[in-house]
Design a protein around this motif. Structure first.
Motif, PDB file in Angstrom:
ATOM      1  N   PHE A  45      -1.178   6.259  10.382  1.00 46.94           N
ATOM      2  CA  PHE A  45      -0.977   7.000   9.123  1.00 46.94           C
ATOM      3  C   PHE A  45      -1.094   6.057   7.919  1.00 46.94           C
ATOM      4  N   ASP A  46      -2.017   5.088   8.023  1.00 46.20           N
ATOM      5  CA  ASP A  46      -2.261   4.110   6.947  1.00 46.20           C
ATOM      6  C   ASP A  46      -1.037   3.245   6.641  1.00 46.20           C
ATOM      7  N   VAL A  47      -0.122   3.136   7.595  1.00 44.21           N
ATOM      8  CA  VAL A  47       1.069   2.283   7.417  1.00 44.21           C
ATOM      9  C   VAL A  47       1.066   1.236   8.531  1.00 44.21           C
ATOM     10  N   PHE A  96     -20.335  -0.933   2.036  1.00 45.10           N
ATOM     11  CA  PHE A  96     -20.413   0.366   1.368  1.00 45.10           C
ATOM     12  C   PHE A  96     -18.991   0.921   1.267  1.00 45.10           C
ATOM     13  N   LYS A  97     -18.711   1.622   0.179  1.00 44.93           N
ATOM     14  CA  LYS A  97     -17.338   2.084  -0.052  1.00 44.93           C
ATOM     15  C   LYS A  97     -17.054   3.434   0.609  1.00 44.93           C
ATOM     16  N   VAL A  98     -17.742   3.705   1.709  1.00 44.98           N
ATOM     17  CA  VAL A  98     -17.454   4.915   2.492  1.00 44.98           C
ATOM     18  C   VAL A  98     -17.399   4.552   3.972  1.00 44.98           C
ATOM     19  N   GLU A  99     -16.574   5.299   4.692  1.00 46.75           N
ATOM     20  CA  GLU A  99     -16.562   5.197   6.153  1.00 46.75           C
ATOM     21  C   GLU A  99     -17.349   6.387   6.672  1.00 46.75           C
ATOM     22  N   MET A 100     -18.253   6.137   7.600  1.00 45.73           N
ATOM     23  CA  MET A 100     -19.047   7.225   8.168  1.00 45.73           C
ATOM     24  C   MET A 100     -18.320   7.746   9.414  1.00 45.73           C
ATOM     25  N   PRO A 143     -17.620  12.079   6.003  1.00 50.58           N
ATOM     26  CA  PRO A 143     -17.295  10.751   5.458  1.00 50.58           C
ATOM     27  C   PRO A 143     -15.910  10.687   4.813  1.00 50.58           C
ATOM     28  N   ALA A 144     -15.428   9.468   4.652  1.00 52.48           N
ATOM     29  CA  ALA A 144     -14.156   9.237   3.945  1.00 52.48           C
ATOM     30  C   ALA A 144     -14.349   8.060   3.002  1.00 52.48           C
ATOM     31  N   THR A 145     -13.640   8.095   1.879  1.00 55.55           N
ATOM     32  CA  THR A 145     -13.706   6.954   0.957  1.00 55.55           C
ATOM     33  C   THR A 145     -12.869   5.832   1.538  1.00 55.55           C
ATOM     34  N   LYS A 146     -13.268   4.597   1.283  1.00 58.24           N
ATOM     35  CA  LYS A 146     -12.505   3.434   1.736  1.00 58.24           C
ATOM     36  C   LYS A 146     -11.353   3.212   0.764  1.00 58.24           C
ATOM     37  N   ALA A 147     -10.121   3.354   1.267  1.00 53.69           N
ATOM     38  CA  ALA A 147      -8.955   3.208   0.393  1.00 53.69           C
ATOM     39  C   ALA A 147      -8.581   1.746   0.219  1.00 53.69           C
ATOM     40  N   HIS A 152      -4.310   6.093   1.098  1.00 52.39           N
ATOM     41  CA  HIS A 152      -4.898   6.837   2.214  1.00 52.39           C
ATOM     42  C   HIS A 152      -6.398   7.004   1.976  1.00 52.39           C
ATOM     43  N   ASP A 153      -7.189   6.877   3.066  1.00 55.51           N
ATOM     44  CA  ASP A 153      -8.606   7.202   2.965  1.00 55.51           C
ATOM     45  C   ASP A 153      -8.703   8.691   2.645  1.00 55.51           C
TER      46      ASP A 153
END
Length: 315
Positions: A45-47, A96-100, A143-147, A152-153
């Motif tokens: 959970f990004d922690v 790149f600032k995205v996760e595929m 896709p998700a942005t790189k946090a 959080h992404d």
């Protein structure tokens, strides 16, 4: 836990900068080289959890190394060498600032969104009448942005990525093509091991020559979700949960303890016996995903071992 590496503080020859991610510490050296140390930190959970998991860094690094070798005929990658079980060395790239993120099945985050009534994810329409863990008609890219660390992404659509100029249309076409090729190969590798590659994420960067390459980890239990193929159909038919091979078991344990990384929630204490269980599960993941026996490295002084191996290589 002793015998884990959760913090690193190396000073390698020609070192210019250090970036500490959730799990990996990235050392930038002169001559466009990166030394990436996979620590034993566990993130969910990004922690980042307070205690390390024995052998986790070695497991992630060795799976990623093997999978990079198994896909380099399809997609070029950044990797040059792995001089230590926890270390990868390669070419510095501009990420790149995205996760595929690519999904073959309605699971995890996609299933949670679907249950909440959403029928679109990252601009992709989702079919009606799907059950959790059903297979999509064909894999979808979400896709998700790189946090930044601590954030959080976030889900993002292809249209938004292009409109905001996060990635050019020309480069995005390459990222999509590489993502589909890697997922297809990952699916084939998993099938040989009696597994289903459910979903995963890939990260890409550009070399100084402008070449797009695969970076970071690939097909590890931290970046991917696997099901056991045996009994999949039956469990779906009977509405039973699937037998998973990913760090989802850690997320489920945290949810049961009332933690999902939301504001005001207290991080539960992980006992040493639970941490040992997590370590054993990661070893099981390694052996199932690679089809190889896991060989434990010497963890009496991990930092000294890493330092010696990296210095020897850099000479």
């Amino acid at each position: 836990m002793k015998n884990t590496i959760t913090k690193t503080n190396f000073n390698f020859p020609g070192q210019e900068a250090v970036y500490k991610g959730k799990v990996r510490d990235v050392y930038s050296l002169q001559n466009n080289k990166l030394v990436i140390v996979a620590t034993d930190r566990l993130s969910a959970f990004d922690v980042v959890m307070p205690k390390g998991i024995p052998y986790k860094g070695q497991i992630l690094n060795q799976i990623a190394t093997k999978m990079m070798k198994d896909t380099e005929d399809l997609v070029p990658n950044w990797l040059e060498a792995t001089p230590d079980p926890n270390v990868a060395i390669g070419e510095k790239c501009e990420p790149f600032k995205v996760e595929m993120v690519i999904r073959g099945y309605m699971a995890g985050h996609a299933a949670r969104e679907y249950k909440s009534g959403k029928r679109e994810l990252c601009g992709v329409a989702l079919p009606e009448d799907m059950k959790e863990n059903d297979k999509f008609p064909e894999p979808i890219i979400t896709p998700a942005t790189k946090a930044e660390q601590g954030d959080h992404d976030e889900d993002i659509s292809k249209e938004e990525i292009l409109n905001r100029g996060i990635v050019s249309a020309e480069d995005y076409a390459v990222l999509e093509d590489f993502t589909r090729k890697l997922f297809q190969r990952g699916t084939e590798i998993a099938a040989k091991r009696g597994l289903i590659l459910v979903d995963t994420k890939y990260e890409f960067g550009k070399t100084s020559e402008g070449k797009i390459v695969l970076i970071d980890e690939i097909h590890t239990p931290d970046s991917s979700r696997y099901f056991y193929a045996d009994g999949y159909e039956e469990r779906q038919k009977n509405g039973q949960p699937q037998k998973q091979l990913s760090k989802e078991f850690v997320r489920q344990w945290l949810i049961e303890q009332g933690f999902q990384g939301k504001e005001g929630q207290q991080l539960p204490e992980m006992s040493d016996s639970y941490i040992t269980t997590v370590s054993e599960r990661y070893i099981e993941l390694f052996e199932n995903i690679t089809g190889e026996k896991f060989v434990k490295s010497d963890i009496s002084d991990i930092e000294a071992r890493i330092e010696k191996n990296v210095l020897d290589y850099l000479k």
